[in-house]
Design an enzyme around this catalytic site. Sequence first.
Site, short mmCIF file in Angstrom:
data_model
loop_
_atom_site.label_atom_id
_atom_site.label_comp_id
_atom_site.label_asym_id
_atom_site.label_seq_id
_atom_site.Cartn_x
_atom_site.Cartn_y
_atom_site.Cartn_z
N ARG A 92 -55.91 -9.34 -56.48
CA ARG A 92 -56.68 -9.19 -57.72
C ARG A 92 -55.83 -9.64 -58.89
NH1 ARG A 92 -60.20 -9.07 -54.81
NH2 ARG A 92 -61.54 -7.38 -54.18
N GLU B 90 -60.39 -15.03 -64.57
CA GLU B 90 -60.44 -16.38 -64.03
C GLU B 90 -61.84 -17.00 -64.07
OE1 GLU B 90 -60.81 -15.13 -59.33
OE2 GLU B 90 -58.91 -15.82 -60.09
N HIS C 156 -58.84 -19.33 -56.28
CA HIS C 156 -59.11 -18.12 -55.51
C HIS C 156 -60.30 -18.40 -54.60
CE1 HIS C 156 -59.86 -13.49 -55.66
NE2 HIS C 156 -59.46 -13.92 -54.49
N ASP D 166 -53.28 -17.05 -56.42
CA ASP D 166 -54.58 -17.67 -56.18
C ASP D 166 -55.66 -16.90 -56.92
OD1 ASP D 166 -55.35 -15.48 -54.59
OD2 ASP D 166 -56.26 -16.74 -53.07
#
Length: 116
Positions: A21, A50, A82, A45
């Site tokens: 996270r 985001e 991600h 990632d």
Amino acid sequence: MINRESIAKMKDGVVLVNCARGGLMDMQALIEGIESEKIGALGLDTVENEEGIIHRDRRDDIFKDRELAYLRQFKNVVWTQHMAFYTDAAVGDMVACGVEGILAMQAGKPYRTQLC
């Protein structure tokens, strides 16, 4: 979880990888850790906030996340999209489970992904 205090307790040159996270890591603390070389390498990632950054072609617009833009320019920082859920198998399973669940509910039968 990863902030100035926790980074200070880590060994010098620590390698951090976050694929859980984005909100678990304080971006300013990461920047300070990379600049001071307390953090030897950083792999991400996911980053906080985001949404709107990933899964879009960003070659022709302005990247508005200053902390991430600054952090990713270091040679010992790797940032990838991600995509933990975004494999052919995972997407296929999500669709199959959704369809199975709808058909089972319509028939009044239990199904394997039922929560209650």
